[in-house]
Design an enzyme around this catalytic site. Structure first.
Site, mmCIF file in Angstrom:
data_model
loop_
_atom_site.group_PDB
_atom_site.id
_atom_site.type_symbol
_atom_site.label_atom_id
_atom_site.label_comp_id
_atom_site.label_asym_id
_atom_site.label_seq_id
_atom_site.Cartn_x
_atom_site.Cartn_y
_atom_site.Cartn_z
ATOM 1 N N ARG A 1 0.823 -1.214 0.000
ATOM 2 C CA ARG A 1 0.000 0.000 0.000
ATOM 3 C C ARG A 1 0.856 1.262 0.000
ATOM 4 O O ARG A 1 0.486 2.256 -0.626
ATOM 5 C CB ARG A 1 -0.941 -0.012 1.202
ATOM 6 C CG ARG A 1 -2.041 -1.046 1.043
ATOM 7 C CD ARG A 1 -2.741 -1.353 2.342
ATOM 8 N NE ARG A 1 -3.638 -2.484 2.146
ATOM 9 C CZ ARG A 1 -4.971 -2.417 2.231
ATOM 10 N NH1 ARG A 1 -5.563 -1.293 2.532
ATOM 11 N NH2 ARG A 1 -5.702 -3.475 2.025
ATOM 12 N N LYS B 1 -15.421 -17.558 1.345
ATOM 13 C CA LYS B 1 -16.872 -17.487 1.501
ATOM 14 C C LYS B 1 -17.595 -17.012 0.249
ATOM 15 O O LYS B 1 -17.267 -15.963 -0.304
ATOM 16 C CB LYS B 1 -17.216 -16.552 2.660
ATOM 17 C CG LYS B 1 -16.794 -17.113 4.000
ATOM 18 C CD LYS B 1 -17.548 -16.474 5.137
ATOM 19 C CE LYS B 1 -16.918 -15.167 5.517
ATOM 20 N NZ LYS B 1 -17.595 -14.420 6.519
ATOM 21 N N GLY C 1 -7.476 -9.120 -0.119
ATOM 22 C CA GLY C 1 -6.341 -9.239 0.810
ATOM 23 C C GLY C 1 -5.556 -10.521 0.616
ATOM 24 O O GLY C 1 -4.336 -10.500 0.393
ATOM 25 N N GLY D 1 -12.508 -4.660 0.322
ATOM 26 C CA GLY D 1 -13.972 -4.574 0.419
ATOM 27 C C GLY D 1 -14.558 -3.506 -0.488
ATOM 28 O O GLY D 1 -15.645 -3.687 -1.047
HETATM 29 P P1 ADP Z 1 -9.600 -12.434 -0.412
HETATM 30 O O1 ADP Z 1 -9.060 -11.882 0.885
HETATM 31 O O2 ADP Z 1 -8.587 -12.397 -1.512
HETATM 32 O O3 ADP Z 1 -10.922 -11.839 -0.789
HETATM 33 P P2 ADP Z 1 -10.818 -14.634 0.946
HETATM 34 O O4 ADP Z 1 -10.592 -13.947 2.254
HETATM 35 O O5 ADP Z 1 -12.198 -14.763 0.465
HETATM 36 O O6 ADP Z 1 -9.880 -14.001 -0.183
HETATM 37 O O7 ADP Z 1 -10.292 -16.142 1.043
HETATM 38 C C1 ADP Z 1 -8.955 -16.491 1.285
HETATM 39 C C2 ADP Z 1 -8.879 -17.676 2.204
HETATM 40 O O8 ADP Z 1 -9.687 -18.732 1.724
HETATM 41 C C3 ADP Z 1 -7.482 -18.193 2.286
HETATM 42 O O9 ADP Z 1 -7.004 -18.020 3.604
HETATM 43 C C4 ADP Z 1 -7.621 -19.685 1.946
HETATM 44 O O10 ADP Z 1 -6.885 -20.520 2.806
HETATM 45 C C5 ADP Z 1 -9.086 -19.935 2.117
HETATM 46 N N1 ADP Z 1 -9.554 -21.060 1.283
HETATM 47 C C6 ADP Z 1 -9.464 -21.181 -0.051
HETATM 48 N N2 ADP Z 1 -9.957 -22.368 -0.456
HETATM 49 C C7 ADP Z 1 -10.368 -23.010 0.646
HETATM 50 C C8 ADP Z 1 -10.966 -24.283 0.891
HETATM 51 N N3 ADP Z 1 -11.223 -25.134 -0.109
HETATM 52 N N4 ADP Z 1 -11.240 -24.634 2.176
HETATM 53 C C9 ADP Z 1 -10.959 -23.786 3.178
HETATM 54 N N5 ADP Z 1 -10.407 -22.559 3.015
HETATM 55 C C10 ADP Z 1 -10.108 -22.181 1.775
HETATM 56 MG MG MG Z 2 -9.516 -12.271 2.932
#
Ligand code: ADP
Ligand code: MG
Length: 404
Positions: A37, A197, A348, A371
């Site tokens: 950042r 999620k 993130g 977000g």
């Molecule tokens: P971002 O921050 O890029 O938006 P998220 O916070 O939605 O991404 O998701 C990232 C997390 O999702 C990572 O810590 C990863 O370990 C977890 N993840 C990805 N695939 C799976 C899975 N199949 N089961 C459990 N956790 C998962």
């Molecule tokens: Mg995340």
């Protein structure tokens, strides 16, 4: 975008208050663990320096309750100074006598960092009186922090009523890329959704579905879709309360929606792993967890990227932090490198994965907006952007938009 930018104003000799996003990752000692950042803000700061502005930087860090030593911005100021090879002065509050006295001594191209704005609870209340104290410090306001522009806070919203207000170069660039994705993308466009999620990404998937050629879904986000297809996902991470949505999405998505055909499964003992076709999943022991996409899915997903002109990558394909489940994310990041087009990554954990695998060069743009990026891509109007647009209209009416 309908706001004014630094091209519309002469900042030479002017005190410019720039809202930046230095909400960097820090460890328990308050040391910076990821400076993306700060690095992203360098071109904006250099531009202001070249134009002879007196630069006053304003940011938050973390979620302080009152003043917290660990969340002071001294280390950020110090690091910025070393990156710029230029002195960055620092004061211990973002408003008040000390800040006003130091601001009065700034000469052209000087840089001053104010203290963490969230030490004042008025910031998150969008308090106008508080914004007035901030406005006393400067003659011009610049918002260069898309990451906080989905918040109605004093330093992104109320302040725009008190100072001539402009979008900074980084915010402008970020908004440009996202508007392009939403309004006029170069096609074929493919978006890759992953992560923990499905609920975080529902709005984005729905808004972009009509515009994309493919939506590739991996990670735990795909688990919920597979579950909605009637596949027993055992102990995998699944959002069971989003099942109705997932069922609808499977129907609406049709051919555009690409989901895993195999997964890497961790056994109940947490040690052994195996590759399982999703159709065979119900033969597994109940404690098993799908933690990455399998080799056939990797091949399928990569085949959908061929010829793409716009790619948006939002969410890792598996638990990439664990080498046993990192293959899906790594292989897709590598494949993206071979595609010619606009390639954007955001989120993130997504950016953490990109830097972990050193794949930064495979992307046209890495968005730290988090977000705010998701809300933007959902088609929501962000309060900070709205504030800049309204400020432009007020300035035009008053005839002081162009102060060249
Ligand atoms: P971002 O921050 O890029 O938006 P998220 O916070 O939605 O991404 O998701 C990232 C997390 O999702 C990572 O810590 C990863 O370990 C977890 N993840 C990805 N695939 C799976 C899975 N199949 N089961 C459990 N956790 C998962
Ligand atoms: Mg995340």
């Amino acid at each position: 975008m309908d706001f004014l930018t630094l091209r519309n104003v002469n900042v030479s000799g002017k005190r410019v208050l720039m809202r930046v996003d230095y909400n960097v990752a820090i460890d328990e000692n308050g040391d910076i663990t990821d400076d993306t950042r700060i690095r992203n803000s360098i071109p904006s700061i250099k531009q202001l320096q070249e134009k002879g502005a007196k630069i006053i930087l304003l940011s938050h860090l973390g979620r302080p309750k009152g003043r917290e030593q660990k969340l002071m911005l001294d280390k950020v100021a110090h690091h910025l100074s070393s990156l710029l090879n230029h002195e960055v002065r620092k004061v211990d509050d973002c408003i008040g006598t000390e800040a006003e006295l130091v601001v009065a001594t700034l000469t052209n191209s000087d840089i001053l960092m104010l203290e963490n704005i969230r030490f004042h609870p008025e910031e998150e209340k969008n308090d106008v009186e508080f914004a007035r104290w901030l406005a006393r410090l400067a003659e011009i306001y610049v918002n260069d922090a898309l990451a906080v522009s989905h918040r109605n806070h004093a330093s992104v919203s109320a302040i725009t009523h008190l100072l001539p207000s402009y979008a900074g170069p980084l915010l402008e660039k970020e908004v440009h890329f996202f508007e392009k994705v939403m309004k006029d993308p170069e096609t074929p466009m493919v978006i890759i959704i992953g992560g923990a999620k499905i609920s975080d990404k529902i709005g984005v998937i729905l808004n972009l579905l009509p515009k994309v050629d493919y939506i590739i879904v991996g990670g735990a986000t795909a688990n919920t879709l597979l579950h909605a297809k009637g596949i027993d996902m055992a102990a995998s991470l699944v959002e069971t309360d989003k099942l109705a949505y997932a069922i609808n999405l499977l129907a609406d998505g049709g051919e555009k929606l690409v989901i895993p055909v195999d997964v890497v499964v961790e056994a109940e003992n947490g040690v052994s792993t195996s590759i399982v076709e999703v159709t065979d999943f119900d033969t597994l022991e109940p404690g098993s967890r799908a933690k990455d996409i399998g080799p056939k899915s990797i091949e399928l997903f990569i085949s959908k990227l061929e010829g793409a002109r716009t790619i948006l990558f939002a969410g890792p394909m598996g638990v990439y932090e664990d080498y046993r489940f990192s293959e899906g994310t790594l292989k897709l990041l590598q494949a993206i490198g071979g595609i010619n087009g606009i390639k954007i990554a955001g989120g993130g954990d997504t950016l953490a994965a990109v830097s972990f695998f050193k794949m930064q060069d495979n992307f046209t743009f890495l968005s730290t907006a988090g977000g705010a990026m998701l809300e933007f891509l959902e088609g929501k109007k962000l309060p900070g952007i709205d504030a800049l647009e309204q400020a432009k209209h007020r300035m035009m009416e008053e005839g002081r938009a162009y102060t060249m």
